[in-house]
Scaffold this active site. Structure first.
Site, PDB file in Angstrom:
ATOM      1  N   ARG B 296       0.286  -1.702   0.036  1.00  0.00           N
ATOM      2  CA  ARG B 296      -0.427  -0.173   0.202  1.00  0.00           C
ATOM      3  C   ARG B 296       0.498   0.961  -0.189  1.00  0.00           C
ATOM      4  O   ARG B 296       0.758   2.330  -0.853  1.00  0.00           O
ATOM      5  CB  ARG B 296      -1.555   0.012   0.922  1.00  0.00           C
ATOM      6  CG  ARG B 296      -2.116  -1.523   1.355  1.00  0.00           C
ATOM      7  CD  ARG B 296      -2.855  -0.990   1.801  1.00  0.00           C
ATOM      8  NE  ARG B 296      -4.191  -2.039   1.498  1.00  0.00           N
ATOM      9  CZ  ARG B 296      -4.964  -2.334   2.140  1.00  0.00           C
ATOM     10  NH1 ARG B 296      -5.492  -2.306   3.091  1.00  0.00           N
ATOM     11  NH2 ARG B 296      -6.604  -3.414   1.429  1.00  0.00           N
ATOM     12  N   TYR B 440      -7.066   0.493  -7.734  1.00  0.00           N
ATOM     13  CA  TYR B 440      -6.236  -0.626  -6.711  1.00  0.00           C
ATOM     14  C   TYR B 440      -5.912  -0.770  -5.116  1.00  0.00           C
ATOM     15  O   TYR B 440      -5.369   0.052  -4.772  1.00  0.00           O
ATOM     16  CB  TYR B 440      -5.609  -1.694  -8.159  1.00  0.00           C
ATOM     17  CG  TYR B 440      -3.953  -0.605  -8.042  1.00  0.00           C
ATOM     18  CD1 TYR B 440      -3.380   0.316  -7.413  1.00  0.00           C
ATOM     19  CD2 TYR B 440      -3.613  -1.464  -9.352  1.00  0.00           C
ATOM     20  CE1 TYR B 440      -2.032   1.082  -8.399  1.00  0.00           C
ATOM     21  CE2 TYR B 440      -2.914  -0.673  -9.569  1.00  0.00           C
ATOM     22  CZ  TYR B 440      -1.847   0.249  -9.646  1.00  0.00           C
ATOM     23  OH  TYR B 440      -0.642   0.827  -9.797  1.00  0.00           O
ATOM     24  N   GLU B 441      -5.383  -2.291  -4.836  1.00  0.00           N
ATOM     25  CA  GLU B 441      -4.586  -2.355  -3.662  1.00  0.00           C
ATOM     26  C   GLU B 441      -5.801  -1.960  -2.025  1.00  0.00           C
ATOM     27  O   GLU B 441      -5.365  -1.019  -1.430  1.00  0.00           O
ATOM     28  CB  GLU B 441      -3.420  -1.542  -3.304  1.00  0.00           C
ATOM     29  CG  GLU B 441      -2.360  -2.514  -2.622  1.00  0.00           C
ATOM     30  CD  GLU B 441      -1.971  -3.525  -2.495  1.00  0.00           C
ATOM     31  OE1 GLU B 441      -2.081  -4.193  -3.887  1.00  0.00           O
ATOM     32  OE2 GLU B 441      -1.728  -4.339  -1.435  1.00  0.00           O
ATOM     33  N   GLY B 442      -7.050  -2.081  -2.378  1.00  0.00           N
ATOM     34  CA  GLY B 442      -7.642  -1.299  -1.281  1.00  0.00           C
ATOM     35  C   GLY B 442      -8.359   0.333  -2.174  1.00  0.00           C
ATOM     36  O   GLY B 442      -7.228   0.719  -1.936  1.00  0.00           O
ATOM     37  N   GLN B 447      -9.746   2.336   2.477  1.00  0.00           N
ATOM     38  CA  GLN B 447      -8.722   1.987   3.122  1.00  0.00           C
ATOM     39  C   GLN B 447      -9.258   2.537   4.539  1.00  0.00           C
ATOM     40  O   GLN B 447      -8.366   2.996   5.421  1.00  0.00           O
ATOM     41  CB  GLN B 447      -7.873   3.267   2.853  1.00  0.00           C
ATOM     42  CG  GLN B 447      -6.652   2.812   0.924  1.00  0.00           C
ATOM     43  CD  GLN B 447      -6.164   1.440   1.314  1.00  0.00           C
ATOM     44  OE1 GLN B 447      -5.093   1.272   2.596  1.00  0.00           O
ATOM     45  NE2 GLN B 447      -6.045   0.414   0.666  1.00  0.00           N
TER      46      GLN B 447
END
Lengths: 598, 598
Positions: B296, B440-442, B447
């Site tokens: 992240r 992306y990546e959450g 978040q």
């Protein structure tokens, strides 16, 4: 699959229930026949065309783009056929002068249709949009002969138009432009120069293209006071109004752009092309200014249109996509997960889109009506008021609606998660298309400077007070209504505050003109929220009055208003703080010290 | 022409003068050799590679994209050669374990290099970036045999890696995933299922690709507790570590995306492909979580990198482009117009980009150092503190830096006016590339939920207080310094306020869990401004102390800090107001009433 439905119910609510445009139009000569029923049926037909003809060509047009081949430009598949259907339906002459074949409908309905077209296919809508600008230029400033020659063709849509302003070295600063106009013995001019970013500059939709070109006469002053307006046709018209010889102008190339790929953005080379003066010599900028209000509101409609269509897709996805459970416990325990519309943050995104769209819709419809009043009213005071309010609020409409439109399309993309980033879903196209609306027709920064400089400070806020007085009267008249209080109070408070802030900026900018420039963008957004706050309060008043009809439409209106005041309107707090900080923090750093970190 | 220069001076200022990373690294076993000199020379070499090799391939990579042909993927021209040069330079193993061939440098320097690479060519940088994630997965959770087999290849860069999480029906909600893992007699598994959005899923840069795949064992629980992690190589490795038989997996197609077009985003089909369990059965999500902080932060660096490179282009353009005169009178009377950097609103855009970049740089460098402390420190308390601060602030880094990065790239485009919308100038590519980092990546919404739910409310703000205590101490220690007062006061005030607001949200969400969800995004931005405010104050302290060196770098730092506090930090005022409004305005509208306007 993606689909678009014109927001007819909301348009009718705005026109008939909130603004009651029928009452106003009935007082304007020429609009006697524009009854609410007529407007509604026009909107309904326009909705069908946008939904069924334009929207299906939007994605394919973006993928295919325009084709350039040795000066010729082909629009994407289906565009020509759609245009043909459009002119056969008489849409090109909707709000044009009946004397030249137009239908003479009010502008206010034209802008609502414009919203639909921008939702459905912004790149396509720009072609007739540009022609309408050319129509306005010739109609306002042409001689009777010019009008008789060009207007019927622009109205029936067989010819189209462009606006040729920008050159490689100047966009905002047209005083620098270099294109020349050499006077000829026959009263015509030979135009030479290069224009860039010419939307619809070349294409295959019409028999002829009329370029409205800004250029300089040989003896002209060097700055903006030395610019004249010319009409430069792709094919010289014959005396009978047919298509004659090819003129010495050509599309040199198509720009590769972030979005609106289906609209041909051309480099146009004029090599001694025959042109004809429109209006007086050296008054080209004034000619442009008279069209600017409609053109800028037109760009605002692009922001609104994309906001709405992106909202519709995001809403459908949010109701369909199952992901996670509601924080407060499963809402649909029988499904593998809840639809994402249960999540507060997804609702925040959807409601932001919804509140900006509906606020923008009532605001822009009101401005459209003012444009009708400005041109048609017989009452000089009413005319002047309309003109002043337009001058003040058109920059707000252009910038606030397109900035919010860009934000809304990005929120729409975000609702789709990873899928939003994939072209096939269409959400990222709305973002790319929306991005240009913040730039052209005067960047949003320029709109803000125009607002604070020319429109507010130059007349000591006289125009601004015309608007704040309207807001004040509304708040006074309704402030005691218990059901309206929560909406009226914040509006009344900001209405007062904005006059104080304006005075402060005015004082500061007397000693330092950078203060106005530094305040501009924040000030425009602040006024934008006052405008939207006022119109949301008005919509609530109308909706509350009909609450006992049991129609959920009115409840939804009130709920959306509550969201607006709770979650968007508070932006005014940070805007106010930033305005108070003034110009110094912007001007302190030496130009040469911006890159010392490298 | 566009150019990129790594911000070495600022990186060194942050590392050596503000954070004094050398002092910390010297205490961490394994980093004894990572002296400031060593770090600097690594940064300088990395700068050259990014500037001279990666950046020139950025625009061409975007135009060309990746090519898909029957399961094979070709990266754009030059990508393979650049990658070859990259692995020959030993860059793939920079902060990896020396036991397997890595150079054992601290992570903190790795993240600075990551910023450069994302500035220079984000789509390219993702290939080694994904491999690094696979390295971390195997390194943290693999058996000794697995490490011995895979790590040397990932470190020398001849093999690469991917993360296969998302499926068509689930991204955020991995509990729904369906990919199956059937145990075989030999201890391996046969993996079957379809994964989508797999970055670097197939390409021509390496001899083998190791897919880290989340899948379900036959008897696994149905939710996230039933997910296991597998390594599924494109080619089954031979016992000697060579490339063996082709595995039963294939890239089904490439996604067509808004941006990062030079990175292959693949649909990956696993048809009974041989895979090997990594870590314990049903513990796949935990394995993923241990890599998540670095991943992240890596995405945060993309926001920062694009922010910086867009700033550099916009700055160069603003100094070069002549348009209009300064409001306060001509600055360059001998030129036809002034460069647009004289205009306050252009400066507002540039300074916003600059302030967000420099704030993000110090914040992310500090987090990189915490990652080093977390893994290397021998002091358990220090380790725990680092771990807690990372847990708290990594979601802020990911979301705040990428949201600001997207805003910054859009401002960069806007500085270019119409030219910003034209592909050849490259500014719109930065916007398109930046947009994915918010997803992306959450997603950034996820978040925010992670922050407020898991990281803040779940432990009654214990982790939050670790951070606010650091801020408090700094403010206490420096609040009396006359030169720092203007910076310390707003930070100290927000630091106090954020604890009150957190408590309120905590109380409210006990009776209604939607309150936390409704607050999440605004809360994250609020904490973001506290973090940036704190680091800007720290940078000013360092810069003020060196004011008498006469080095304009330090003056520029203070001027940029003043801008930050005057024009960006005040966002906290509207965030606070929005937070106070709570969840009700978001939840009131019935799901079925969102489309009544149609």
């Amino acid at each position: 699959m993606a689909s678009y439905k014109a927001p007819l119910r909301d348009m009718q609510f705005v026109m008939h229930e909130v603004l009651e445009v029928g009452n106003t139009l009935a007082t304007l000569p020429g609009y006697e026949d524009a009854t609410p029923d007529v407007l509604d049926s026009v909107l309904e037909e326009a909705a069908k065309f946008s939904e069924n003809v334009l929207f299906p060509l939007n994605r394919t047009g973006d993928e295919e783009g325009c084709h350039f081949d040795n000066g010729e430009v082909k629009t994407p598949k289906g565009f020509k056929e759609a245009y043909q259907q459009f002119i056969e339906g008489g849409w090109t002459g909707l709000d044009c002068d009946p004397q030249y074949g137009g239908q003479g409908l009010p502008k206010v309905v034209g802008f609502s249709i414009s919203e639909m077209q921008c939702s459905a296919n912004m790149a396509w809508a720009m072609y007739p949009g540009l022609s309408h600008g050319a129509y306005a230029a010739v109609n306002n400033h042409g001689t009777d002969e010019q009008k008789a020659l060009y207007l019927p063709k622009l109205i029936d849509g067989t010819w189209s138009g462009t606006m040729c302003l920008t050159e490689p070295h100047c966009g905002t600063d047209l005083g620098l432009l270099r294109t020349k106009a050499d006077p000829q013995a026959d009263g015509s001019y030979l135009i030479s120069g290069t224009k860039i970013f010419i939307s619809a500059g070349e294409h295959d939709l019409t028999d002829n293209i009329l370029h409205l070109v800004l250029a300089r006469l040989p003896d002209a002053p060097k700055d903006v006071k030395g610019i004249s307006l010319f009409i430069v046709p792709k094919f010289i018209p014959t005396a009978e109004g047919g298509v004659g010889a090819r003129n010495k102008l050509a599309c040199g190339s198509l720009e590769h752009k972030m979005g609106i790929k289906a609209n041909a953005t051309c480099v146009m080379n004029f090599d001694g092309a025959v042109g004809y003066l429109i209006g007086e010599p050296n008054k080209g900028m004034q000619c442009m200014f008279t069209m600017m209000n409609a053109a800028r509101l037109g760009v605002g409609m692009q922001g609104l249109g994309l906001n709405e269509v992106s909202y519709q897709q995001a809403l459908a996805y949010a109701k369909d996509r199952l992901q996670m459970r509601a924080l407060a416990g499963p809402k649909f325990p029988d499904k593998p997960a809840d639809p994402i519309i249960v999540h507060p943050d997804v609702r925040r995104m959807l409601l932001t889109m919804k509140a900006y769209a509906e606020g923008g819709r009532v605001f822009s419809t009101w401005l459209g009506l003012l444009l009708d009043i400005e041109t048609q009213s017989q009452d000089e005071a009413e005319k002047q008021d309309a003109s002043d309010l337009l001058a003040l609020l058109i920059p707000v409409a252009k910038a606030f609606m397109t900035d919010n439109g860009f934000e809304a399309t990005n929120l729409g993309l975000q609702v789709f998660g990873g899928h939003g980033y994939i072209r096939e879903w269409g959400m990222e196209q709305f973002v790319r298309d929306a991005r240009i609306s913040q730039i052209y027709e005067g960047t949003n920064g320029i709109q803000a400077l125009d607002l604070i400089g020319r429109k507010v400070l130059m007349d000591q806020a006289t125009k601004l007070r015309k608007f704040t007085k309207i807001v004040h009267k509304f708040c006074e008249a309704n402030g005691d209504d218990e059901q309206l209080k929560e909406f009226i109070e914040p509006v009344a408070s900001l209405n007062k505050q904005i006059l104080d802030i304006t005075m402060q900026i005015g004082m500061q900018s007397m000693s330092n003109r950078d203060e106005a420039g530094a305040a501009a963008v924040d000030y425009l957004r602040l006024l934008g929220h006052l405008v939207y706050g006022y119109f949301w309060a008005r919509m609530v008043k109308t909706a509350q009055a009909k609450a006992d009809t049991g129609d959920a439409f009115y409840q939804a209106k009130v709920a959306t208003a509550r969201f607006y005041f709770a979650k968007l309107f508070p932006e005014h707090l940070s805007l106010t703080a930033k305005l108070k900080a003034g110009a110094k923090p912007l001007m302190a750093l030496d130009s040469e010290h911006f890159a010392l970190h490298l």
